[in-house]
Design a protein around this motif. Structure first.
Motif, PDB file in Angstrom:
ATOM      1  N   SER A 194      -9.232   2.853  24.750  1.00 18.35           N
ATOM      2  CA  SER A 194      -8.795   1.787  23.855  1.00 18.35           C
ATOM      3  C   SER A 194     -10.018   0.914  23.601  1.00 18.35           C
ATOM      4  CB  SER A 194      -7.655   0.987  24.494  1.00 18.35           C
ATOM      5  OG  SER A 194      -6.518   1.812  24.653  1.00 18.35           O
TER       6      SER A 194
ATOM      7  N   GLN B 161     -11.442   2.799  12.704  1.00 17.01           N
ATOM      8  CA  GLN B 161     -11.671   4.192  13.087  1.00 17.01           C
ATOM      9  C   GLN B 161     -12.966   4.316  13.880  1.00 17.01           C
ATOM     10  OE1 GLN B 161      -9.459   6.507  12.555  1.00 17.01           O
ATOM     11  NE2 GLN B 161      -8.108   5.530  11.046  1.00 17.01           N
ATOM     12  N   ILE B 162     -12.974   5.193  14.884  1.00 15.20           N
ATOM     13  CA  ILE B 162     -14.119   5.310  15.773  1.00 15.20           C
ATOM     14  C   ILE B 162     -15.368   5.825  15.058  1.00 15.20           C
ATOM     15  CG2 ILE B 162     -13.505   7.647  16.574  1.00 15.20           C
ATOM     16  CD1 ILE B 162     -15.030   4.810  18.728  1.00 15.20           C
TER      17      ILE B 162
ATOM     18  N   GLN C 250     -13.472  12.307  21.749  1.00  8.40           N
ATOM     19  CA  GLN C 250     -13.654  11.865  20.366  1.00  8.40           C
ATOM     20  C   GLN C 250     -14.719  10.784  20.272  1.00  8.40           C
ATOM     21  OE1 GLN C 250      -9.126  11.464  20.162  1.00  8.40           O
ATOM     22  NE2 GLN C 250      -9.637  11.757  18.010  1.00  8.40           N
ATOM     23  N   VAL C 251     -14.821   9.969  21.307  1.00  8.97           N
ATOM     24  CA  VAL C 251     -15.868   8.942  21.328  1.00  8.97           C
ATOM     25  C   VAL C 251     -17.238   9.600  21.377  1.00  8.97           C
ATOM     26  CG1 VAL C 251     -16.862   7.025  22.628  1.00  8.97           C
ATOM     27  CG2 VAL C 251     -14.375   7.258  22.467  1.00  8.97           C
TER      28      VAL C 251
ATOM     29  N   TRP D 133      -7.840   8.433  27.693  1.00 13.94           N
ATOM     30  CA  TRP D 133      -7.743   7.574  26.520  1.00 13.94           C
ATOM     31  C   TRP D 133      -8.771   6.456  26.594  1.00 13.94           C
ATOM     32  CZ3 TRP D 133      -5.326   8.580  22.143  1.00 13.94           C
ATOM     33  CH2 TRP D 133      -4.260   9.487  22.154  1.00 13.94           C
TER      34      TRP D 133
ATOM     35  N   ASN E 264      -6.468   2.409  16.504  1.00 12.08           N
ATOM     36  CA  ASN E 264      -6.589   3.860  16.669  1.00 12.08           C
ATOM     37  C   ASN E 264      -7.334   4.215  17.948  1.00 12.08           C
ATOM     38  OD1 ASN E 264      -5.470   4.911  13.982  1.00 12.08           O
ATOM     39  ND2 ASN E 264      -6.998   3.414  13.303  1.00 12.08           N
TER      40      ASN E 264
ATOM     41  N   VAL F 282      -8.559   6.527  21.008  1.00 12.30           N
ATOM     42  CA  VAL F 282      -8.955   7.934  20.933  1.00 12.30           C
ATOM     43  C   VAL F 282      -9.210   8.476  22.333  1.00 12.30           C
ATOM     44  CG1 VAL F 282      -9.962   7.752  18.624  1.00 12.30           C
ATOM     45  CG2 VAL F 282     -11.378   7.266  20.630  1.00 12.30           C
ATOM     46  N   LYS F 283      -9.305   9.783  22.431  1.00 14.89           N
ATOM     47  CA  LYS F 283      -9.710  10.407  23.681  1.00 14.89           C
ATOM     48  C   LYS F 283     -11.233  10.246  23.848  1.00 14.89           C
ATOM     49  CE  LYS F 283      -5.685  12.104  24.965  1.00 14.89           C
ATOM     50  NZ  LYS F 283      -5.465  13.556  25.110  1.00 14.89           N
TER      51      LYS F 283
ATOM     52  N   ARG G 236      -3.621   4.154  26.453  1.00 19.12           N
ATOM     53  CA  ARG G 236      -3.526   4.135  24.988  1.00 19.12           C
ATOM     54  C   ARG G 236      -2.836   2.843  24.570  1.00 19.12           C
ATOM     55  NH1 ARG G 236       0.137   7.618  21.329  1.00 19.12           N
ATOM     56  NH2 ARG G 236       1.063   8.188  23.330  1.00 19.12           N
TER      57      ARG G 236
END
Length: 312
Positions: free
Chosen positions: A211, A302-303, A247-248, A209, A241, A243-244, A285
């Motif tokens: 943050s 949102q990322i 996703q980054v 995760w 939000n 993310v993993k 998270r």
């Protein structure tokens, strides 16, 4: 309408978040005193022509007597100073990381509480590592502190405990547990603070995760803490939000048209950073429950849009 105090003293003002905070306060015309171990360099960072309301004072971060003169007339202190943690953790580096947060904060609080006309507010940085690490748990401000035994978690607990000592002397204390900061460096390079240069197609497993927070939101939270007398205690300064890691890096790859596609295995990061690799390979998270409950509006929740913003 903002109600920023008459004079704000900032440690760590030349860092990624601190420098932007000084810029925003300068736009307001707020007098700022920068505490710096390297005042000559700090003065070049904030030239008088652009920052007429900014003064720079040299200090020794572990010596309250060198801090106190800069606090005269201040209504608020923002404490952002701390040794970087994205490094190979030699015994010397571990000592520097811990001392900069524990002893450095103690010295600042000693200087504040030793004044007869002390600043009304102390805003102190902290970190999400307060909660420890987990692959599955969700952490809000009501979550318990992480178990002892983890170097960064233990350091964060000591860090916050020193800042909270000021509250017993009538100072309003706000602690901001920052996530990993998304920003553009001075050289124009987009990065997640503490992750560069490890942004690749996959970092470690990619399942840890992250943050995170966009620097503009981090600074907006600091300004809100300065402006809002009702804010007290600890807040998670993170995007709503998390993310993993995959996703980054996917967000960077999309925004940069596939540039960030080279994976970085865990073993490579451990080889480079040793125990310090935990900063990148382990996560948690964390959610900003208090900020959301109090109506804070995130500009970049949102990322994807956050990454696009810094790359564009």
């Amino acid at each position: 309408m903002h109600m920023t105090p008459y004079k704000v003293v900032i440690s760590g003002a030349t860092g990624l978040i601190g420098s932007r905070l000084v810029e925003k306060l300068a736009e307001r015309g707020t007098p700022v005193t920068v505490l710096s171990r390297h005042p000559r360099a700090a003065r070049t960072h904030f030239p008088a022509a652009r920052f007429p309301h900014v003064t720079v004072e040299g200090y020794s971060p572990f010596d309250p007597e060198t801090i106190a003169p800069a606090l005269v007339g201040a209504s608020a202190v923002v404490h952002l100073a701390g040794e970087p943690i994205a490094a190979r953790w030699t015994p010397e580096v571990r000592t520097a990381i811990r001392n900069s947060r524990e002893i450095g904060t103690r010295a600042l609080v000693t200087a504040i509480t030793g004044m007869s006309n002390r600043p009304a507010t102390l805003i102190s940085a902290s970190a999400c590592r307060y909660y420890g690490v987990s692959a599955s748990a969700r952490f809000g401000e009501e979550s318990p502190p992480g178990p002892p035994g983890d170097f960064l978690t233990d350091t964060t607990h000591l860090w916050e405990a020193q800042a909270q000592l000021a509250s017993g002397q009538g100072v309003r204390v706000v602690i901001l547990r920052f996530g990993i900061t998304l920003a553009v460096t001075k050289k124009g390079r987009a990065t997640l603070k503490r992750l560069h240069p490890f942004l690749g197609g996959r970092v470690g497993s990619g399942q840890q995760w992250v943050s995170w927070i966009h620097r503009e939101d981090a600074v907006a939270i600091l300004l809100s803490a300065l402006d809002t007398p009702e804010m007290r205690g600890a807040y998670n300064a993170t995007s709503p939000n998390p993310v993993k890691m995959s996703q980054v890096t996917d967000a960077f790859a999309r925004a940069a048209h596939g540039f960030f596609r080279v994976p970085v295995p865990s073993m490579v990061i451990r080889h480079l950073l040793g125990d310090g690799a935990t900063v990148i390979l382990d996560g948690q998270r964390v959610h900003p429950d208090r900020l959301l409950a109090e109506g804070f509006h995130f500009r970049f929740p949102q990322i994807g849009p956050a990454v696009y913003d810094i790359l564009s």
